[in-house]
Design a protein around this motif. Structure first.
Motif, short mmCIF file in Angstrom:
data_model
loop_
_atom_site.label_atom_id
_atom_site.label_comp_id
_atom_site.label_asym_id
_atom_site.label_seq_id
_atom_site.Cartn_x
_atom_site.Cartn_y
_atom_site.Cartn_z
N ASP A 22 0.83 -1.21 0.00
CA ASP A 22 0.00 0.00 0.00
C ASP A 22 0.87 1.26 0.00
OD1 ASP A 22 -2.30 -1.56 0.05
OD2 ASP A 22 -2.59 -1.35 2.21
N ASN A 25 2.67 1.68 -3.36
CA ASN A 25 1.73 2.12 -4.39
C ASN A 25 1.43 3.60 -4.26
OD1 ASN A 25 1.58 -0.38 -5.62
ND2 ASN A 25 -0.22 -1.02 -4.48
N ASP A 26 1.37 4.10 -3.03
CA ASP A 26 1.11 5.53 -2.80
C ASP A 26 2.35 6.38 -3.06
OD1 ASP A 26 -1.51 5.00 -2.07
OD2 ASP A 26 -1.11 5.07 0.08
N ASP A 27 3.51 5.91 -2.56
CA ASP A 27 4.73 6.73 -2.59
C ASP A 27 5.46 6.73 -3.92
OD1 ASP A 27 4.14 7.21 0.06
OD2 ASP A 27 5.81 6.05 0.87
N VAL A 28 5.56 5.58 -4.57
CA VAL A 28 6.35 5.49 -5.80
C VAL A 28 5.55 4.96 -6.99
CG1 VAL A 28 8.56 5.28 -4.60
CG2 VAL A 28 7.32 3.23 -5.24
N ASP A 29 4.23 4.89 -6.81
CA ASP A 29 3.36 4.42 -7.88
C ASP A 29 3.83 3.08 -8.45
OD1 ASP A 29 1.06 4.66 -9.42
OD2 ASP A 29 2.12 5.67 -11.06
N ASP A 31 2.31 0.18 -8.36
CA ASP A 31 1.22 -0.58 -8.97
C ASP A 31 1.34 -2.08 -8.71
OD1 ASP A 31 -1.20 -0.81 -10.30
OD2 ASP A 31 -0.26 -0.98 -12.27
#
Length: 112
Positions: A22, A25-29, A31
């Motif tokens: 999570d 995914n938020d910090d460095v995208d 995916d």
């Protein structure tokens, strides 16, 4: 280690993996799709490669399967160590995920 202690430590590890996904995914995208079913977490990367992490309750181990191979980890009282001496779980997961994800990814045992 008792069965209950193992289950507690293994659950903490799987939760940490999910929380790291999570955060990444938020910090460095990154995916990364983290799919959890019981004691098994599958990380699916954008290039469709996977890392599978699962509990091995009878052995009190965590198993990790990545493109780099299959690894077994036991809790040594401090951290999860590879049973064949190939390092610590979160260091190895970070290395394997970075290779498969194509960018630097850091996984840690710290729960948020």
């Amino acid at each position: 280690m008792t069965d209950l202690e193992y289950l507690d430590k293994a659950e903490q590890l799987l939760l940490a993996v999910e929380q790291c996904c999570d955060r990444l995914n938020d910090d460095v995208d990154a995916d990364i799709d983290a799919q959890r079913v019981g004691g098994l977490v599958t990380l699916v990367f954008p290039n469709k490669t996977q890392i599978v992490i699962n509990q091995q309750k009878p052995l009190h181990e965590i198993w990790l399967a990545a493109k780099a191979g299959g690894f077994h980890y036991k809790f040594d009282g401090q951290c999860w160590k590879d049973t064949k001496g190939s390092g610590e779980f979160f260091e190895n997961l970070s290395r394997f995920a970075s290779a498969q994800g194509g960018l630097p990814l850091t996984f840690t045992a710290k729960l948020t």
